[in-house]
Design an enzyme around this catalytic site. Structure first.
Site, PDB file in Angstrom:
ATOM      1  N   GLU A  51       0.672  -1.289  -0.018  1.00 49.91           N
ATOM      2  CA  GLU A  51       0.171  -0.200   0.002  1.00 49.91           C
ATOM      3  C   GLU A  51       0.735   1.297  -0.012  1.00 49.91           C
ATOM      4  O   GLU A  51       0.298   2.328  -0.410  1.00 49.91           O
ATOM      5  CB  GLU A  51      -1.071   0.054   1.159  1.00 49.91           C
ATOM      6  CG  GLU A  51      -0.250   0.073   2.729  1.00 49.91           C
ATOM      7  CD  GLU A  51       0.250  -1.310   2.896  1.00 49.91           C
ATOM      8  OE1 GLU A  51       0.426  -1.172   4.189  1.00 49.91           O
ATOM      9  OE2 GLU A  51       0.204  -2.238   2.369  1.00 49.91           O
ATOM     10  N   ASP A  91       5.964  -0.360   6.518  1.00 50.93           N
ATOM     11  CA  ASP A  91       5.916   0.516   5.724  1.00 50.93           C
ATOM     12  C   ASP A  91       6.840   1.868   6.131  1.00 50.93           C
ATOM     13  O   ASP A  91       7.352   2.615   5.426  1.00 50.93           O
ATOM     14  CB  ASP A  91       4.465   1.043   5.407  1.00 50.93           C
ATOM     15  CG  ASP A  91       3.801  -0.011   4.484  1.00 50.93           C
ATOM     16  OD1 ASP A  91       4.689  -1.012   3.946  1.00 50.93           O
ATOM     17  OD2 ASP A  91       2.748  -0.270   4.802  1.00 50.93           O
ATOM     18  N   ASP A  97      17.859  13.878 -34.066  1.00 50.12           N
ATOM     19  CA  ASP A  97      18.192  14.469 -35.347  1.00 50.12           C
ATOM     20  C   ASP A  97      19.738  14.720 -34.835  1.00 50.12           C
ATOM     21  O   ASP A  97      20.159  14.467 -33.851  1.00 50.12           O
ATOM     22  CB  ASP A  97      17.648  15.792 -35.554  1.00 50.12           C
ATOM     23  CG  ASP A  97      17.757  16.345 -36.933  1.00 50.12           C
ATOM     24  OD1 ASP A  97      18.741  15.715 -37.599  1.00 50.12           O
ATOM     25  OD2 ASP A  97      17.195  17.452 -37.048  1.00 50.12           O
ATOM     26  N   ASP A 155      12.851  19.171 -31.469  1.00 53.84           N
ATOM     27  CA  ASP A 155      12.492  20.552 -31.088  1.00 53.84           C
ATOM     28  C   ASP A 155      11.503  21.298 -32.029  1.00 53.84           C
ATOM     29  O   ASP A 155      11.283  22.347 -31.917  1.00 53.84           O
ATOM     30  CB  ASP A 155      13.666  21.432 -31.073  1.00 53.84           C
ATOM     31  CG  ASP A 155      14.590  21.448 -32.342  1.00 53.84           C
ATOM     32  OD1 ASP A 155      14.062  20.936 -33.354  1.00 53.84           O
ATOM     33  OD2 ASP A 155      15.608  22.395 -32.373  1.00 53.84           O
ATOM     34  N   ASN A 203       2.297  -4.565   9.350  1.00 48.31           N
ATOM     35  CA  ASN A 203       2.286  -3.955   7.860  1.00 48.31           C
ATOM     36  C   ASN A 203       2.606  -2.602   7.982  1.00 48.31           C
ATOM     37  O   ASN A 203       3.439  -1.794   7.345  1.00 48.31           O
ATOM     38  CB  ASN A 203       1.310  -4.222   7.255  1.00 48.31           C
ATOM     39  CG  ASN A 203       1.456  -4.067   5.865  1.00 48.31           C
ATOM     40  OD1 ASN A 203       2.333  -4.785   5.282  1.00 48.31           O
ATOM     41  ND2 ASN A 203       0.389  -3.458   5.001  1.00 48.31           N
ATOM     42  N   ASN A 223       5.519 -13.726   5.112  1.00 42.63           N
ATOM     43  CA  ASN A 223       4.896 -13.613   6.064  1.00 42.63           C
ATOM     44  C   ASN A 223       3.303 -13.862   5.931  1.00 42.63           C
ATOM     45  O   ASN A 223       2.732 -14.567   7.034  1.00 42.63           O
ATOM     46  CB  ASN A 223       5.057 -12.213   6.636  1.00 42.63           C
ATOM     47  CG  ASN A 223       6.415 -11.926   7.276  1.00 42.63           C
ATOM     48  OD1 ASN A 223       7.200 -12.947   7.559  1.00 42.63           O
ATOM     49  ND2 ASN A 223       6.816 -10.700   7.593  1.00 42.63           N
ATOM     50  N   ASP A 230       8.309  17.608 -35.196  1.00 46.32           N
ATOM     51  CA  ASP A 230       9.153  16.466 -34.196  1.00 46.32           C
ATOM     52  C   ASP A 230       7.893  15.934 -33.220  1.00 46.32           C
ATOM     53  O   ASP A 230       8.096  14.870 -32.827  1.00 46.32           O
ATOM     54  CB  ASP A 230      10.216  16.787 -33.537  1.00 46.32           C
ATOM     55  CG  ASP A 230      11.269  16.983 -34.508  1.00 46.32           C
ATOM     56  OD1 ASP A 230      11.271  16.305 -35.356  1.00 46.32           O
ATOM     57  OD2 ASP A 230      12.094  17.858 -34.313  1.00 46.32           O
TER      58      ASP A 230
END
Length: 844
Positions: A289, A689, A331, A592, A685, A660, A596
């Protein structure tokens, strides 16, 4: 007056008819008429910001498979009374989304500020007088004034002009200025490139002045047509594909383990609600999460580091694509070369350096009063010869029919006609040639010698001008008729030379797993020379005209194996990128110009530069503050650094969580009670985290930065299935020690396993974070502090009142010693298996 839906072919219609349809006069529109037309046609802008665009952009970030899984899990937890746990998950999700949204919003804001600095006003005739107005206020029928340096603010038809040359490279790719004339074109239909009587949004006036009528604005311009193509949905990028496949893998694992655990507990006749809550807790424990936040923080920190190295990130996800890039299509102009033509050589007809050629061509350009081309600029920037004794007498201007320019200069009593121009046109006016310091008749043999030198220079990639001279009598005036009977003295050869150090940068990119594919509109001779000068093999060059007979698979194969592409149209560039995609390659495109932009849109990573046209910058994911491959290389390394830290969390989280949660599911088969309570699972958990929040700032081994990094779902799955069970083995050893050595009751069992599982799955980061020996790879200080602190908290928690409330009791010192020993041996075993696994996958 025409309606807004009327399509006017601005270059094909007679000017009088066009002006009548637009109801335009030389005095321009009145302010009231302009306001009415502004309401009818809309602002002269390509960007149409929807009313709720910001809200839509925010909600779009939730359309992520991982986030959807997390929100579903948190919703179930909330309904079943686990409000605190659900809120924790939701907060993590929203924090990740908000960080991502803030970074993208800031990037869009910065780009909008940059947009306001470019072509923001135009000189317009309104109410019979000239005035500066915002470009967005222009409407069809407006009369505008263009001067040298002006950016054309809309698609316009010329009414009158003088010596007007326009740079259209941003729109058409043509590198040289194009001459424009206020005239009606001959019958038939014409394209943008043939429209000599019109100027277009996104182009710039090189020289001259003009008065023009605005015909098309905003999205209806040629510029806007390209922009509309960019509004189409982009192909799925490497990052998007990786996240989707990872989410699918996690979903399958979650469904299997949760279903298994639920039905096992039901089979043991445990309460239905308790069994369901246990299964939901397993699902949350398996779900990474924190991943959205880890990704956002890691990429945001990467974006800051990249900004310091002159690489601006517009979209956070593009950093991972940048690091995954395997092929860079680019290019040559301004990337491999300095982007400016220089006078490289001045030679006689035998290809020998000659000072007289330099002096004569310098005099010609120095005294030229007409439109100066980039070649003139290159001549005048060259080391200056001695010309102080010469004065100008007259000039015979350039025109496209003669394709040459002449000046008459005087030194003492002598007058000399000096002519430069296209070689074939110089040959046409020469009857003599200077050969071996003698003037000879330009017979077939002498002409052949000169022609061979010209052909050699051209094949070597030079742009060549011929130089001829003639002694002139003293007469009142000189004209085109005097350009005859001249003496050819040699050639001036021009080139856009390679940037200093670009060869070394290309070698570095190659070492780091990035191949460069040159795609240019220039000819194959120039392209070959530049490629060889920078160390790129030029054995295979494919020109645009050959692409029609090559299928996509063969085209991609050629690009992967060193082919260079010359005389390419924007559509052909796009086709090469699509073909490479089909072969599973991660492709970047550096450009550029407006032409392109579609290729940047198609590529996994679109790269532009700060001085590019707005559409190109808008289509790009990455903006380089300098047009330099070395800057790009630095950015790629930072992209790989960010991806490496993300993968640390994923590989470690999936393997340890899987181990686990598998242990919990399996333990429920033989234990008379739940191996860990749902609240304990979620707390475990959560603490895990928190210990990983500092991963984004962790150090990265140098060897992980030398190859493109891609999402390898098979690698993650195998790593999880091999390393995860090791964790389970040590969990079962812990179970045995708790049950048989300490005869643990339910509280002591929960306490002991809580500490052991948290210690093993957090401390293992020091092993998994590096592909090599963890003792030789120093982790970041923040990560080290966070992990050790969480382990300490987990132990201390069992001795507190809060710990008692959630089902813990103090751990005996002997049990703490046993857990310590288990943890040390676990880390050693993981290191051994990890080394074998990485060798198997050739990652060491």
């Amino acid at each position: 007056m025409e309606t807004a839906t009327r399509t006017i072919e601005l270059w094909d219609e007679p000017l009088d008819q066009l002006l009548h349809e637009l109801d335009a006069t030389p005095q321009g529109l009145t302010s009231e008429a302009a306001k009415r037309r502004l309401r009818e046609y809309g602002p002269n802008s390509l960007a149409k910001q929807q009313r709720f665009q910001t809200l839509f952009d925010f909600l779009r970030l939730f359309a992520n498979p991982l986030i959807i899984i997390l929100l579903i899990a948190s919703s179930v937890s909330f309904v079943l009374g686990q409000q605190a746990d659900a809120i924790i998950i939701i907060l993590m999700v929203f924090l990740g989304v908000l960080l991502n949204f803030y970074q993208e919003y800031q990037s869009r804001h910065a780009m909008e500020a940059l947009r306001q600095q470019v072509a923001s006003t135009a000189l317009v005739v309104r109410d019979g007088k000239e005035q500066e107005l915002p470009v967005t206020d222009l409407v069809p029928g407006d009369i505008i004034i263009l001067n040298a340096g002006s950016l054309v603010p809309a698609d316009c038809r010329l009414i009158e002009e003088k010596d007007l040359y326009v740079r259209e490279s941003a729109l058409t790719g043509e590198s040289m200025p194009v001459e424009k004339e206020a005239k009606d074109l001959a019958g038939g239909t014409h394209g943008v490139t043939d429209a000599e009587n019109s100027v277009f949004l996104g182009t710039a006036v090189q020289s001259g002045i003009a008065r023009a009528v605005v015909v098309r604005t905003g999205a209806k311009t040629a510029f806007g047509a390209i922009a509309q193509r960019l509004a189409e949905r982009s192909p799925e990028t490497e990052f998007d594909r990786g996240i989707r496949q990872f989410a699918l893998m996690i979903t399958r694992v979650i469904l299997f383990l949760v279903t298994f655990a639920f039905f096992v507990n039901i089979g043991f006749k445990r309460p239905l609600l308790e069994s369901f809550l246990f299964s939901v807790a397993l699902a949350v424990g398996l779900t990474p999460e924190l991943l959205p936040m880890i990704i956002s923080v890691t990429l945001a920190q990467g974006a800051k580091r990249m900004a310091k190295k002159k690489v601006i990130v517009k979209q956070l996800a593009s950093i991972e694509n940048f690091g995954s890039m395997e092929i860079l299509c680019s290019d040559k102009t301004g990337t491999l070369t300095i982007g400016e033509v220089v006078l490289e050589r001045q030679v006689n007809v035998r290809d020998e350096e000659n000072d007289q050629v330099l002096q004569m061509i310098f005099l010609n350009s120095y005294f030229e009063a007409g439109v100066r081309s980039p070649l003139d600029d290159a001549i005048l920037k060259h080391e200056r010869p001695d010309i102080h004794e010469y004065t100008k007498v007259e000039e015979i201007p350039f025109d496209f029919e003669r394709r040459r320019l002449s000046v008459v200069v005087q030194k003492g009593d002598e007058r000399i006609l000096i002519t430069k121009g296209a070689v074939e046109n110089i040959f046409d006016v020469c009857t003599q040639v200077e050969l071996d310091e003698k003037t000879c008749s330009m017979d077939e043999d002498c002409r052949s010698i000169a022609a061979r030198t010209y052909e050699k220079l051209s094949s070597d990639g030079y742009r060549v001008l011929g130089v001829a001279v003639k002694s002139m009598p003293n007469q009142p005036s000189y004209g085109k008729a005097d350009e005859k009977g001249m003496t050819l003295i040699g050639f001036a050869a021009f080139l856009d030379p390679p940037k200093e150090g670009v060869g070394k940068t290309i070698e570095a990119l190659k070492r780091d797993g990035i191949d460069i594919v040159i795609m240019t509109g220039d000819n194959e001779f120039v392209t070959r020379k530049v490629a060889r000068d920078v160390g790129i093999p030029a054995d295979k060059i494919i020109v645009g005209s050959q692409m029609d007979v090559i299928d996509d698979a063969a085209l991609a194969y050629q690009a992967e194996h060193g082919a260079i592409f010359a005389r390419m149209s924007p559509e052909q560039k796009n086709r090469v990128i699509t073909a490479l995609h089909a072969r599973g390659k991660v492709v970047g495109f550096l450009g550029d110009g407006i032409n392109d932009a579609p290729s940047m849109h198609t590529a996994d990573i679109g790269i532009s530069v700060v001085n590019a046209v707005d559409v190109a910058k808008d289509a790009a994911n990455i903006i380089l503050m300098e047009r330099s491959l070395s800057v790009l290389h630095d950015g790629v390394i930072e992209g790989r650094r960010s991806f490496a830290n993300i993968m640390k969390y994923i590989t470690m989280g999936t393997s340890s969580n899987f181990g686990n949660m598998f242990s919990m599911a399996a333990a429920s088969l033989f234990l008379p009670f739940l191996p860990m309570l749902p609240i304990q699972i979620l707390l475990n958990n959560f603490l895990y985290d928190v210990s990983q929040v500092s991963i984004p700032s962790d150090n990265v081994d140098k060897n992980l930065l030398h190859r493109p990094k891609r999402w390898r779902i098979d690698f993650i799955r195998q790593f999880m299935l091999i390393i995860g069970p090791i964790s389970s083995i040590y969990d079962f050893l812990t179970f045995a020690i708790l049950i048989f050595a300490f005869h643990a009751n339910e509280r002591l069992f929960h306490s002991g396993w809580f500490v052991e599982s948290l210690a093993t799955q957090t401390l293992v980061v020091f092993v998994i974070r590096t592909a090599g020996n963890p003792l030789k790879s120093r982790p970041g200080k923040q990560l080290t502090g966070a992990v050790l602190a969480i382990v300490a908290v987990s132990i201390a928690l069992t001795y507190t009142g809060i710990g008692y409330v959630i089902g813990f009791e103090p751990l005996p010192p002997l049990l703490l010693g046993a857990i310590t020993l288990l943890t040390i041996t676990y880390l050693a075993l993981v290191q051994i298996v990890k080394t074998w696994f990485y060798h198997k996958h050739a990652l060491m």
